[in-house]
Write a protein that holds these residues in place. Sequence first.
Motif, PDB file in Angstrom:
ATOM      1  N   TRP A 184      -9.179   8.473  12.144  1.00 15.02           N
ATOM      2  CA  TRP A 184      -9.741   9.498  13.091  1.00 15.02           C
ATOM      3  C   TRP A 184     -10.968   8.883  13.727  1.00 15.02           C
ATOM      4  CZ3 TRP A 184      -8.786  12.714   8.162  1.00 15.02           C
ATOM      5  CH2 TRP A 184      -7.764  13.165   8.234  1.00 15.02           C
ATOM      6  N   THR A 185     -11.519   7.865  13.233  1.00 12.66           N
ATOM      7  CA  THR A 185     -12.701   7.540  13.625  1.00 12.66           C
ATOM      8  C   THR A 185     -12.510   6.662  14.870  1.00 12.66           C
ATOM      9  OG1 THR A 185     -13.315   6.793  11.377  1.00 12.66           O
ATOM     10  CG2 THR A 185     -14.737   5.731  13.023  1.00 12.66           C
ATOM     11  N   LEU A 239      -5.799  10.069   2.460  1.00  8.01           N
ATOM     12  CA  LEU A 239      -7.255  10.059   3.124  1.00  8.01           C
ATOM     13  C   LEU A 239      -7.862   8.899   3.609  1.00  8.01           C
ATOM     14  CD1 LEU A 239      -7.924  13.002   3.707  1.00  8.01           C
ATOM     15  CD2 LEU A 239      -9.584  12.941   1.910  1.00  8.01           C
ATOM     16  N   ALA A 240      -7.756   7.916   2.695  1.00  9.38           N
ATOM     17  CA  ALA A 240      -8.308   6.361   2.751  1.00  9.38           C
ATOM     18  C   ALA A 240      -7.875   5.669   3.860  1.00  9.38           C
ATOM     19  CB  ALA A 240      -8.293   5.545   1.578  1.00  9.38           C
ATOM     20  N   ILE A 241      -6.482   6.005   4.088  1.00  8.82           N
ATOM     21  CA  ILE A 241      -5.907   5.287   5.319  1.00  8.82           C
ATOM     22  C   ILE A 241      -6.058   6.113   6.474  1.00  8.82           C
ATOM     23  CG2 ILE A 241      -3.478   6.033   5.251  1.00  8.82           C
ATOM     24  CD1 ILE A 241      -3.933   2.367   5.215  1.00  8.82           C
ATOM     25  N   PHE A 267     -11.127  -4.073   3.531  1.00  6.16           N
ATOM     26  CA  PHE A 267     -10.938  -4.535   4.858  1.00  6.16           C
ATOM     27  C   PHE A 267     -11.300  -3.480   5.883  1.00  6.16           C
ATOM     28  CE2 PHE A 267      -7.365  -4.849   7.974  1.00  6.16           C
ATOM     29  CZ  PHE A 267      -8.156  -6.040   8.952  1.00  6.16           C
ATOM     30  N   LEU A 268     -10.706  -2.089   5.349  1.00  2.00           N
ATOM     31  CA  LEU A 268     -10.876  -1.018   6.265  1.00  2.00           C
ATOM     32  C   LEU A 268     -12.355  -0.526   6.385  1.00  2.00           C
ATOM     33  CD1 LEU A 268      -7.761   1.387   5.395  1.00  2.00           C
ATOM     34  CD2 LEU A 268      -8.005  -0.113   7.485  1.00  2.00           C
ATOM     35  N   TYR A 269     -12.627  -0.357   5.196  1.00  3.84           N
ATOM     36  CA  TYR A 269     -14.198   0.161   4.895  1.00  3.84           C
ATOM     37  C   TYR A 269     -15.405  -0.638   5.207  1.00  3.84           C
ATOM     38  CZ  TYR A 269     -11.903   4.580   4.306  1.00  3.84           C
ATOM     39  OH  TYR A 269     -10.959   5.476   4.585  1.00  3.84           O
ATOM     40  N   TYR A 271      -6.296  -4.157  12.466  1.00  6.17           N
ATOM     41  CA  TYR A 271      -7.356  -3.262  11.585  1.00  6.17           C
ATOM     42  C   TYR A 271      -7.170  -1.785  12.149  1.00  6.17           C
ATOM     43  CZ  TYR A 271     -12.114  -1.389  10.331  1.00  6.17           C
ATOM     44  OH  TYR A 271     -12.961  -0.798   9.752  1.00  6.17           O
ATOM     45  N   TYR A 290       0.840  -0.954   0.045  1.00  3.65           N
ATOM     46  CA  TYR A 290       0.135   0.014   0.042  1.00  3.65           C
ATOM     47  C   TYR A 290       0.927   1.394   0.044  1.00  3.65           C
ATOM     48  CZ  TYR A 290      -4.147   3.039   1.153  1.00  3.65           C
ATOM     49  OH  TYR A 290      -4.820   3.930   1.156  1.00  3.65           O
ATOM     50  N   LEU A 295      -8.833   8.166   7.424  1.00  3.81           N
ATOM     51  CA  LEU A 295     -10.234   8.519   7.915  1.00  3.81           C
ATOM     52  C   LEU A 295     -10.458   7.333   8.925  1.00  3.81           C
ATOM     53  CD1 LEU A 295     -11.789  10.656   6.592  1.00  3.81           C
ATOM     54  CD2 LEU A 295     -12.862   9.062   5.308  1.00  3.81           C
ATOM     55  N   PRO A 296     -10.384   6.322   8.805  1.00  2.00           N
ATOM     56  CA  PRO A 296     -10.503   5.300   9.573  1.00  2.00           C
ATOM     57  C   PRO A 296      -9.916   5.226  11.016  1.00  2.00           C
ATOM     58  CG  PRO A 296     -10.075   3.914   8.034  1.00  2.00           C
ATOM     59  CD  PRO A 296      -9.793   5.436   7.581  1.00  2.00           C
ATOM     60  N   LEU A 336     -17.201  -0.460   8.627  1.00  2.00           N
ATOM     61  CA  LEU A 336     -17.889   0.593   8.949  1.00  2.00           C
ATOM     62  C   LEU A 336     -18.872   0.861   7.926  1.00  2.00           C
ATOM     63  CD1 LEU A 336     -14.436   2.777   9.230  1.00  2.00           C
ATOM     64  CD2 LEU A 336     -15.920   2.049  11.046  1.00  2.00           C
ATOM     65  N   VAL A 362      -4.395  -2.870  -3.094  1.00  2.00           N
ATOM     66  CA  VAL A 362      -4.866  -1.749  -2.540  1.00  2.00           C
ATOM     67  C   VAL A 362      -6.524  -1.771  -2.261  1.00  2.00           C
ATOM     68  CG1 VAL A 362      -5.517   0.933  -2.752  1.00  2.00           C
ATOM     69  CG2 VAL A 362      -3.341  -0.247  -3.385  1.00  2.00           C
ATOM     70  N   LEU A 420      -3.070  -0.439  11.513  1.00  2.00           N
ATOM     71  CA  LEU A 420      -2.558  -0.456  10.009  1.00  2.00           C
ATOM     72  C   LEU A 420      -2.076   1.009   9.570  1.00  2.00           C
ATOM     73  CD1 LEU A 420      -2.164  -2.233   7.772  1.00  2.00           C
ATOM     74  CD2 LEU A 420      -4.329  -1.879   6.701  1.00  2.00           C
ATOM     75  N   MET A 462      -8.644  -1.712   1.136  1.00  2.00           N
ATOM     76  CA  MET A 462      -9.758  -0.799   1.193  1.00  2.00           C
ATOM     77  C   MET A 462     -10.932  -1.408   1.699  1.00  2.00           C
ATOM     78  SD  MET A 462      -9.090   2.420   0.049  1.00  2.00           S
ATOM     79  CE  MET A 462      -7.860   3.300  -1.050  1.00  2.00           C
ATOM     80  N   ASP A 465     -12.711  11.473  21.392  1.00  2.00           N
ATOM     81  CA  ASP A 465     -12.583   9.996  21.025  1.00  2.00           C
ATOM     82  C   ASP A 465     -12.073   9.005  22.302  1.00  2.00           C
ATOM     83  OD1 ASP A 465     -13.366   9.979  18.527  1.00  2.00           O
ATOM     84  OD2 ASP A 465     -11.497   9.901  17.645  1.00  2.00           O
ATOM     85  N   LEU A 512      -5.260   8.379  -1.451  1.00  2.00           N
ATOM     86  CA  LEU A 512      -4.974   7.037  -0.668  1.00  2.00           C
ATOM     87  C   LEU A 512      -4.437   7.397   0.789  1.00  2.00           C
ATOM     88  CD1 LEU A 512      -2.658   5.456  -3.487  1.00  2.00           C
ATOM     89  CD2 LEU A 512      -4.806   4.708  -2.374  1.00  2.00           C
ATOM     90  N   THR A 542     -16.707  13.228  13.905  1.00  2.00           N
ATOM     91  CA  THR A 542     -15.143  13.410  14.068  1.00  2.00           C
ATOM     92  C   THR A 542     -14.502  13.594  12.769  1.00  2.00           C
ATOM     93  OG1 THR A 542     -15.396  11.443  15.361  1.00  2.00           O
ATOM     94  CG2 THR A 542     -13.057  12.162  15.101  1.00  2.00           C
TER      95      THR A 542
END
Lengths: 286, 280
Positions: free
Chosen positions: A114-115, A107-109, B28-30, A161, A90, A111-112, B33, B22, A164, B26, B216, A105, B259
């Motif tokens: 920050w969640t 932002l994609a990594i 896996f991550l999303y 999870y 990645y 965003l979770p 959620l 990739v 990462l 993605m 958080d 890419l 957030t």
Amino acid sequence: MTRITGGSRAAFWALFAAPAVWMTAFFVVPLSVIWAYSFGRTLGLTQVDVTGTLANYARVFDPVYLWIFAKSLVFAGATTAICLVIGFPYALVMTFASNRAKIGLLLAIMLPFWTNLLVRTYALMAVMRTEGWINDGLGAVGLGPFEMLHTNFAVITGLVYVHLPFIVLPLFSTLDRLDRSLIEASLDLGAGHLRTIFQVVIPIVWPGILSALLLCFIPALGSYLTPDLLGGTDSQMIASVIERQFKRANDWPFGAALSFMLMYLTLAAMAWRALAERRAVLRKAR
Amino acid sequence: MGRRRAPGPLDYARRWPLRLWVAGVMLFLYLPLASLIAFSFNDSRRTIRWQGFTFGWYGRLASDDALIAAFANSLTIAAMSTVVSVVLGAMAAVALWRFRFPGRSAFDGVITLPIVVPEICMGVAMLVFFGTIAPWPRDLAWPFDLGAIAIAHITFSFPFVTVVVRARLASFNREMEEAARDLGASELRALWDVVLPHMRPALISGALLAFTLSLDDFVITFFTAGPNTVTFPVKIYSMVRFSVTPEVNAASTVLMAITVILTLIGMTLQGTDIAKTEGA
């Protein structure tokens, strides 16, 4: 002897006093109290007599607790290794992507990341439980249901999870600084892509990889929420045991000793990283 | 020329095995959620099958007084923590950047410790501190009863602000400040009028960082919160422990949305602010 340079004494104290007092009162003092308690003995419900005993530390070496420490190290190690395997390609794609794709890419990594940790852990719980849709899907093709939630598998999945981003971001920042002509040279001289990555890229960025590994390992080792919510009775990590000493078992001195063992492990990992970085700088200078 | 160019030797981003990888990451991550958000709109108590769209679970959240109180607590604590963290963090950053003083490296080390110390260690330290050493008065009126939690949050947040502000100060041109001094500004005046405006983007992103860190945080709050000072994450935790329900999905979605929105606002603000100061 107390020389302050860079500006007037008044300006210095005006800036320095408040943060220094705050840090002392609400960070150094609480941690020192815990440290002192780790040499103490429980008297009452919340009373501790600091006697200077080492009994609490001796108890840490009880096989029961050593086993939990070992398990925590294995969990954190496995998490770090899996994160590296998942995260390296990645980070590589991120490094060589166009500027716009790079931001996407990243932002994609992030965003979770920050969640809320709790929300992410809960999302995994909902997916992995016996009535979740993974088992539902497997059931549709005649498999399962598998007991996934409350197992060691769930804990490691959850840790990967969550951690990462901890490995992808530092990996990206080291790969981004790599001199690309080295890769081109290796490819021109006939090496394949895989060979180039394993024999050229990885050896060059190795200090950066090491540092990324530690940035992932350290928080994974001290995880509390993930093993607590995703794990079963046999997947406890150090943090769960510490929590129990303070909340249910009410053995503060022993909990304090365990906390400081975890802290020493963390600080040792940090020191090792600093040392490795200095050695890498020296080697480069030579 | 109609065909697409074959990927060049270094175009790793355009090779299909890596693209597939990739895409896998993605998913896996999303996927977890996304399914969490989707099922918060599902018109069924059992969270397995899709039964139709509803806002009902959000309505139920809005009428849950305990949850609303927890939410108000969280926002109040985050606001208090943000204000103090930004002030303390900026002061520490300027002190470390400007001055050489005895004990500087020790202070530098101590201030970065809260970032690396395991949350659980800090949590139990706060539990003991507010339990025995400096007990927070019990029956204070709201919002003063949240003081202990706010103090804990400030302690782990303001070092992050310091890191962000220091990174920004590194790009400050010292000659600007010297010019101000030469033109007759006092030391503090030069700091206030010249250095502070340069720090502004970092102060904004530091503030948002402090706000989201506070909103958080679960572990440290879990150890400092009393029965009457429950925060949103602590409340969600007690719901999660109980079971997986659509209400928890809805509450989680709300927290997630806040957030993400705050962070995106912060990034845009910071981007335009830097563009303004640098472009002018």
